[in-house]
Design an enzyme around this catalytic site. Structure first.
Site, PDB file in Angstrom:
ATOM      1  N   CYS A 278     -38.861 -47.302  44.939  1.00 22.33           N
ATOM      2  CA  CYS A 278     -39.954 -46.314  45.003  1.00 22.33           C
ATOM      3  C   CYS A 278     -41.353 -46.914  45.108  1.00 22.33           C
ATOM      4  CB  CYS A 278     -39.884 -45.407  43.778  1.00 22.33           C
ATOM      5  SG  CYS A 278     -38.332 -44.514  43.659  1.00 22.33           S
TER       6      CYS A 278
HETATM    7  N1  LIG Z   1     -33.927 -44.667  42.462  1.00 23.24           N
HETATM    8  C1  LIG Z   1     -34.899 -44.047  41.822  1.00 23.24           C
HETATM    9  O1  LIG Z   1     -35.241 -44.420  40.717  1.00 23.24           O
HETATM   10  C2  LIG Z   1     -35.605 -42.861  42.458  1.00 23.24           C
HETATM   11  C3  LIG Z   1     -36.479 -42.116  41.664  1.00 23.24           C
HETATM   12  C4  LIG Z   1     -37.118 -41.014  42.204  1.00 23.24           C
HETATM   13  C5  LIG Z   1     -36.905 -40.693  43.538  1.00 23.24           C
HETATM   14  N2  LIG Z   1     -36.082 -41.431  44.311  1.00 23.24           N
HETATM   15  C6  LIG Z   1     -35.890 -41.010  45.695  1.00 23.24           C
HETATM   16  O2  LIG Z   1     -34.625 -40.371  45.811  1.00 23.24           O
HETATM   17  C7  LIG Z   1     -34.035 -40.632  47.090  1.00 23.24           C
HETATM   18  C8  LIG Z   1     -32.678 -41.275  46.902  1.00 23.24           C
HETATM   19  O3  LIG Z   1     -32.863 -42.489  46.226  1.00 23.24           O
HETATM   20  P1  LIG Z   1     -31.660 -43.244  45.510  1.00 23.24           P
HETATM   21  O4  LIG Z   1     -32.291 -44.341  44.716  1.00 23.24           O
HETATM   22  O5  LIG Z   1     -30.764 -42.282  44.840  1.00 23.24           O
HETATM   23  O6  LIG Z   1     -30.924 -43.862  46.789  1.00 23.24           O
HETATM   24  P2  LIG Z   1     -29.456 -44.526  46.839  1.00 23.24           P
HETATM   25  O7  LIG Z   1     -29.480 -45.455  47.983  1.00 23.24           O
HETATM   26  O8  LIG Z   1     -29.088 -45.028  45.482  1.00 23.24           O
HETATM   27  O9  LIG Z   1     -28.501 -43.306  47.148  1.00 23.24           O
HETATM   28  C9  LIG Z   1     -28.512 -42.606  48.342  1.00 23.24           C
HETATM   29  C10 LIG Z   1     -27.091 -42.213  48.675  1.00 23.24           C
HETATM   30  O10 LIG Z   1     -27.119 -41.412  49.860  1.00 23.24           O
HETATM   31  C11 LIG Z   1     -25.951 -41.694  50.607  1.00 23.24           C
HETATM   32  N3  LIG Z   1     -26.161 -41.239  51.976  1.00 23.24           N
HETATM   33  C12 LIG Z   1     -26.981 -41.716  52.917  1.00 23.24           C
HETATM   34  N4  LIG Z   1     -26.896 -40.972  54.042  1.00 23.24           N
HETATM   35  C13 LIG Z   1     -26.007 -39.997  53.795  1.00 23.24           C
HETATM   36  C14 LIG Z   1     -25.488 -38.925  54.562  1.00 23.24           C
HETATM   37  N5  LIG Z   1     -25.906 -38.699  55.794  1.00 23.24           N
HETATM   38  N6  LIG Z   1     -24.562 -38.139  54.006  1.00 23.24           N
HETATM   39  C15 LIG Z   1     -24.123 -38.351  52.740  1.00 23.24           C
HETATM   40  N7  LIG Z   1     -24.590 -39.348  51.964  1.00 23.24           N
HETATM   41  C16 LIG Z   1     -25.515 -40.162  52.489  1.00 23.24           C
HETATM   42  C17 LIG Z   1     -25.779 -43.185  50.434  1.00 23.24           C
HETATM   43  O11 LIG Z   1     -24.479 -43.622  50.716  1.00 23.24           O
HETATM   44  C18 LIG Z   1     -26.159 -43.378  48.962  1.00 23.24           C
HETATM   45  O12 LIG Z   1     -25.027 -43.276  48.123  1.00 23.24           O
HETATM   46  C19 LIG Z   1     -35.038 -41.503  47.818  1.00 23.24           C
HETATM   47  O13 LIG Z   1     -35.882 -40.695  48.579  1.00 23.24           O
HETATM   48  C20 LIG Z   1     -35.841 -42.131  46.697  1.00 23.24           C
HETATM   49  O14 LIG Z   1     -37.141 -42.489  47.116  1.00 23.24           O
HETATM   50  C21 LIG Z   1     -35.410 -42.496  43.783  1.00 23.24           C
END
Ligand SMILES: NC(=O)c1ccc[n+]([C@@H]2O[C@H](COP(=O)([O-])OP(=O)(O)OC[C@H]3O[C@@H](n4cnc5c(N)ncnc54)[C@H](O)[C@@H]3O)[C@@H](O)[C@H]2O)c1
Length: 453
Positions: A278
């Site tokens: 992030c």
């Molecule tokens: N990690 C954090 O602490 C955090 C905190 C707040 C916000 N965010 C935001 O949340 C969002 C997700 O982040 P994250 O850390 O969970 O990412 P991540 O990479 O851990 O998880 C994303 C998941 O989406 C799946 N994916 C991708 N394309 C897909 C599709 N077309 N169909 C189905 N599944 C699909 C991936 O396989 C993966 O498991 C991002 O926008 C991030 O900026 C993350």
């Protein structure tokens, strides 16, 4: 009106089916939370090994295997790769990645891909919520047209509902988690906002923990601002640390002193740089969008530059620690590969950057991280070494202050310790032979005062 009432009732009596798309750091805890509240949850991810692990009862994010096992066996949580589950869902929550392109511009292709499929598969009356962090306007300008293009719904706020609700999870935070942190919701229409608020009120510990924004754009910008606030303040304190190093002052003392002010001051600590999915990436989403308004976000970009410099400064401290030994061929052990304390995540970690710079400068670099036994960097697999390597290293570098690291044992064994986290500050180090170099604790001889007369 009929679809509004139907969805509202299904949320109230927990008969709604919720699909969470993307079972990563954000999506998996969310999906499990809804399942624990009694909803039937479809956990959709296109990563087959993740689905397999969930079906085997493994929580690869928070280690809560028992929760996964109970939710799967009760039929409340259904991990799947079958995208058709969207067609019989009442709610679809999008939690896919929002990375940057090679040119450091927003890459919203994951969100676009999912929105397109939702438009083709959804049934009328569905609530779609975007949780992925993104620039202001994405929900209305990108997701809405793609959903409408599918031809299954025609009017947002009437025959389907659309909102943005940012995830605020702080991995590793022992006090705040998804269920007790205020949830912001911003719909494309007021009805969309109300229904989204109702959805999250089922999940949060108290209903007043849901706060309505005036629009999806306001919610999108609010989320970016939270992360930019951190980036800018970390950059400011990093700059102070660099200055203290030059001025032979101790930034940790300055921070302790400033922190005694009970109002108007919030402490941020300096460190080796910023990491995670992030803070290093999200500011660029706003910088990019601002250009559309002929607006330059100078503060944000300056913060990015300062934070990106920190791994180089760490290498300078390592060189200082090594003294006449020099960096070429030196055995340098990085303690911590994760981007922050007690998390098993090395995405954008400053440790990765330090490792790359050290390798480029021909040091013999290794890492030790109890949270990350192996990591892949630029296609190469690296493995955490045995703790016995601490005594063999020419220089150990405390990059991540994991609870599991035993400072006494490290100081007893290490020849040189570069401390990038202020770990050694305020401690009596006189009983150790180890040479300690601490970030932000200037140990140079004070500059002579030169008279300009
Ligand atoms: N990690 C954090 O602490 C955090 C905190 C707040 C916000 N965010 C935001 O949340 C969002 C997700 O982040 P994250 O850390 O969970 O990412 P991540 O990479 O851990 O998880 C994303 C998941 O989406 C799946 N994916 C991708 N394309 C897909 C599709 N077309 N169909 C189905 N599944 C699909 C991936 O396989 C993966 O498991 C991002 O926008 C991030 O900026 C993350």
């Amino acid at each position: 009106m009929e679809s509004i009432n139907r969805l509202s009732q299904a949320l109230q009596d927990r008969s709604a089916t919720i699909t969470v798309v993307g079972l990563g750091y954000v999506g998996l805890p969310l999906a499990l939370g809804f399942a624990q509240q009694g909803f039937r949850v479809m956990g959709l991810d296109d990563d087959a090994p993740k689905i397999d692990r969930l079906m085997q009862g493994t929580d690869y994010i928070n280690g809560q295997d028992a929760v996964v096992q109970a939710s799967v066996s009760s039929g409340k949580f259904n991990p799947t790769r079958d995208i058709n589950c969207m067609s019989h869902s009442d709610v679809i929550v999008i939690c896919v990645p929002t990375p940057l392109t090679k040119n450091r511009e927003p890459n919203i292709s994951y969100v676009e891909g999912v929105a397109k499929r939702i438009g083709q598969l959804m049934k009328p009356g569905t609530l779609v919520v975007l949780e992925s962090t993104t620039y202001p306007g994405t929900t209305e300008e990108v997701v809405l047209p793609l959903v409408l293009a599918g031809g299954r719904v025609t009017q947002v706020g009437r025959d389907f509902f659309l909102a943005f609700s940012p995830e605020r999870v702080d991995p590793g935070n022992p006090s705040y988690h998804t269920y007790n942190t205020t949830k912001i919701v911003g719909g494309v229409t007021p009805t969309c906002t109300d229904l989204t608020a109702q959805l999250y009120q089922t999940l949060l510990e108290r209903t007043d923990l849901v706060k309505k924004a005036s629009s999806s754009r306001a919610a999108e910008l609010e989320k970016l601002f939270e992360n930019i606030f951190r980036s800018v303040n970390i950059a400011l304190v990093n700059e102070l640390a660099l200055l203290c190093n030059e001025m032979s002052l101790n930034v940790w003392e300055i921070l302790d002193l400033a922190s005694t002010k009970p109002f108007g001051f919030m402490r941020f600590n300096p460190g080796p740089g910023i990491g995670g999915h992030c803070i290093p990436l999200d500011p660029f989403y706003l910088t990019w969008k601002a250009r559309e308004f002929d607006f330059s976000t100078r503060f944000i970009e300056l913060a990015g530059q300062l934070n990106a410099h920190m791994p180089h400064h760490v290498v300078d401290l390592i060189i200082q620690g090594l003294g006449s030994r020099g960096l070429v061929g030196a055995n340098v052990l990085l303690l911590g590969m994760a981007y922050k304390k007690d998390v098993a995540d090395h995405r954008e970690s400053p440790s990765v950057r330090v490792l790359e710079i050290l390798q480029h400068r021909q040091a013999d670099v290794k890492y030790l991280d109890p949270m990350l036994p192996a990591v892949k960097i630029e296609g190469v697999m690296w493995r955490s070494v045995d703790p016995s390597e601490i005594a063999k290293a020419d220089c150990c570098v405390l990059m991540t202050d994991h609870t599991e690291f035993d400072m006494d044992s490290i100081l007893k064994q290490a020849k040189v310790l570069v401390d990038t986290r202020g770990w050694t500050q305020g401690r009596d180090l006189s009983g150790y032979a180890c040479k300690v170099v601490c970030l932000g604790h200037g140990q140079k001889a004070a500059h002579p005062v030169v008279s300009l007369k």
